[in-house]
Design a protein around this motif. Structure first.
Motif, short mmCIF file in Angstrom:
data_model
loop_
_atom_site.label_atom_id
_atom_site.label_comp_id
_atom_site.label_asym_id
_atom_site.label_seq_id
_atom_site.Cartn_x
_atom_site.Cartn_y
_atom_site.Cartn_z
N THR A 124 87.41 -26.91 -12.70
CA THR A 124 86.64 -26.30 -11.61
C THR A 124 85.38 -25.58 -12.08
O THR A 124 84.52 -25.25 -11.25
N CYS A 183 83.41 -25.95 -4.23
CA CYS A 183 83.55 -25.72 -5.67
C CYS A 183 83.83 -24.27 -6.01
O CYS A 183 84.12 -23.95 -7.17
N TYR A 188 88.89 -27.16 -6.55
CA TYR A 188 88.06 -28.35 -6.34
C TYR A 188 87.53 -28.81 -7.68
O TYR A 188 86.88 -28.06 -8.41
N ASP A 189 87.82 -30.06 -8.04
CA ASP A 189 87.39 -30.65 -9.30
C ASP A 189 85.91 -30.99 -9.22
O ASP A 189 85.52 -31.88 -8.45
N SER A 285 79.08 -24.46 -11.50
CA SER A 285 79.35 -24.87 -10.12
C SER A 285 78.40 -25.97 -9.69
O SER A 285 77.42 -26.28 -10.37
#
Length: 495
Positions: A124, A183, A188-189, A285
């Motif tokens: 993440t 993200c 969330y990948d 991110s």
């Protein structure tokens, strides 16, 4: 049909604006909403209050301009704040858990003790900290039976504020978000661009509670049943607030950066088409995903308290009666006279990530006045940003020549000058400090074809003034030494 409605939902209020194709603000309306603190370290928002503010600002705009001319709606929002609502009606099921909320500090510590932070960080780009949404979701799912009941009935929707607002604006017809918000949830990948079932399982969360993720400039839904707002207007742009500010500052190339001074202070550094996983506890991110150019990534460092410290002087101590007064008060003295303020009122963010840290005011003598304290509060904001930028330099190997600044506190000349002094680089302040709204206006306009490409935004960015450093290297080192000593004092309380 070339106007954009931008809804900027922040930590303390909602601002809705109408902009034309030349990025001129035609009308704007702002309303604050209450903050709720059920226990020390707990921070909540009533989603009904937020939705009411959105409707009232739209009603105010409708009274002043023709909303039938709207081509699109854009949304920008406080990111990690977590919402739960009924998927069928759009109505909230609980209060929102705000990004400042620290109730999951022990949970995060437990996950770290199990050696899981590396896994979360790898997938993440984030760290295990209460700041992010998913540990809040885990806590809520365990403690609020209404959520488990709604999930069994297939009615539970979870997401960030943007997702909730789209649901309300569309008459509960959509459960969607964009990558800049997804993200920041911690599940969330950012490499595979999907919700991570493994991470959800580790937190005891069903993966099906999260929204569908779409490109930041895609059509997420269309307006339906909102008083004063015509039906059928595309909601065509979503960006989390810091990503929107980066976009609005025209920092569209790798190596460009901005700092937003709002409730917190946020430095965001554009790293281009590939993520950089930080070795200094910064956050990696997704900045945005555009249909025409794909994903752009960023490094971010966040100081949880910036403008909130000024609010504390006003509301908590009564030293000032308005936020604007702090500059006048602080300029009554030439320096803080050795007083240092570490604004760890909701823990410390990057590069320290100490959720249990508390604020410190040190160096007080009989000669200390409220003017010295006011100046120390402003300097404490700048010191935090200095630490973040130093960590960013180590991660990227790049030293900025200048830093774009925005947000409400960027209007404070004393703070900006001290920031330039302590960083040793030039600060550029734009004429329009509300770059968060500007970013979402532009991304929404891109989505409906009002502007052909991002170069239009670059051409519209206008500078207000520069702040150039005035300290010598020796003065800078001596000043930073006082800050480092204060940080060590706070650190001793963590052990």
């Amino acid at each position: 049909m070339s106007r954009i409605l931008a809804i900027d939902e922040g930590t303390t209020g909602v601002t809705s604006s109408i902009a034309d194709s030349k990025l001129r603000i035609i009308a704007s309306s702002s309303i604050d909403f209450p903050q709720h603190f059920p226990k020390p370290g707990w921070v909540e928002h009533d989603l009904s209050d937020i939705w009411d503010c959105v409707q009232r600002t739209i009603k105010s705009l409708a009274a002043r301009t023709d909303l039938k001319k709207l081509a699109a709606i854009g949304i920008t929002n406080q990111r990690e704040t977590l919402c739960f609502w009924d998927k069928l009606t759009g109505r909230p099921l609980t209060r929102a858990l705000v990004w400042q909320d620290r109730r999951t500090a022990a949970m995060c510590a437990g996950l770290k003790a199990k050696g899981l932070e590396t896994l979360f960080r790898k997938r993440t780009g984030l760290l295990l900290d209460p700041y992010f949404s998913a540990t809040k979701a885990s806590w809520a799912f365990k403690n609020w039976g209404v959520l488990r009941s709604a999930h069994r009935q297939g009615r539970l929707a979870a997401g960030t504020i943007d997702s909730y607002l789209v649901a309300r604006l569309s008459g509960a017809r959509a459960h969607v978000t964009d990558p800049s918000n997804a993200c920041r949830t911690l599940v969330y990948d950012i490499h595979k661009h999907r919700w991570d079932a493994d991470l959800c399982k580790l937190l005891g969360l069903p993966v099906d509670i999260w929204p569908q993720v779409q490109a930041s400039d895609s059509v997420f839904a269309r307006s339906k049943g909102v008083p004063g707002l015509p039906d059928g207007i595309p909601i065509n742009g979503i960006l989390g607030d810091q990503q929107a500010a980066l976009f609005g500052q025209a920092c569209l190339k790798p190596g460009q950066a901005k700092c937003t001074y709002g409730t917190g202070a946020f430095i965001v550094f554009n790293t281009g088409a590939k993520p950089i996983i930080s070795h200094h506890r910064l956050l990696s991110s997704i900045a945005w995903q555009l249909k025409s150019s794909g994903y752009t990534y960023m490094l971010e460092g966040s100081a949880f308290v910036a403008g909130a410290a000024v609010q504390w002087l006003r509301d908590g101590l009564g030293i000032i009666s308005s936020a604007e007064e702090i500059e006048t008060l602080a300029t009554r003295v030439p320096s803080s006279n050795g007083v240092v303020f570490v604004p760890a009122m909701t823990g410390l963010g990057a590069p320290y990530w100490q959720p249990k840290a508390t604020a410190l005011l040190t160096g007080i003598t009989r000669g200390t006045t409220k003017a010295h304290i006011a100046r120390a509060v402003l300097e404490g904001i700048a010191f935090q940003v200095s630490d973040l930028l130093a960590a960013m330099h180590k991660d990227t190997g790049l030293r900025l020549k200048n830093l774009n600044v925005d947000g409400g506190a960027a209007a404070n000349d004393l703070l900006m000058q001290f920031q330039a002094d302590i960083l040793g680089i030039r600060l550029q302040r734009p004429r329009n400090l509300e770059t968060t709204s500007l970013g979402t206006i532009f991304v929404a306009g891109l989505g409906v074809g009002i502007w052909p490409d991002t170069q239009t935004l670059v051409k519209t960015w206008k500078k207000d003034r520069d702040f150039t450093p005035g300290m010598t290297p020796t003065q800078r080192d001596r000043t930073l030494q006082r800050w480092r000593q204060a940080i060590r004092q706070v650190a001793s309380a963590w052990d």
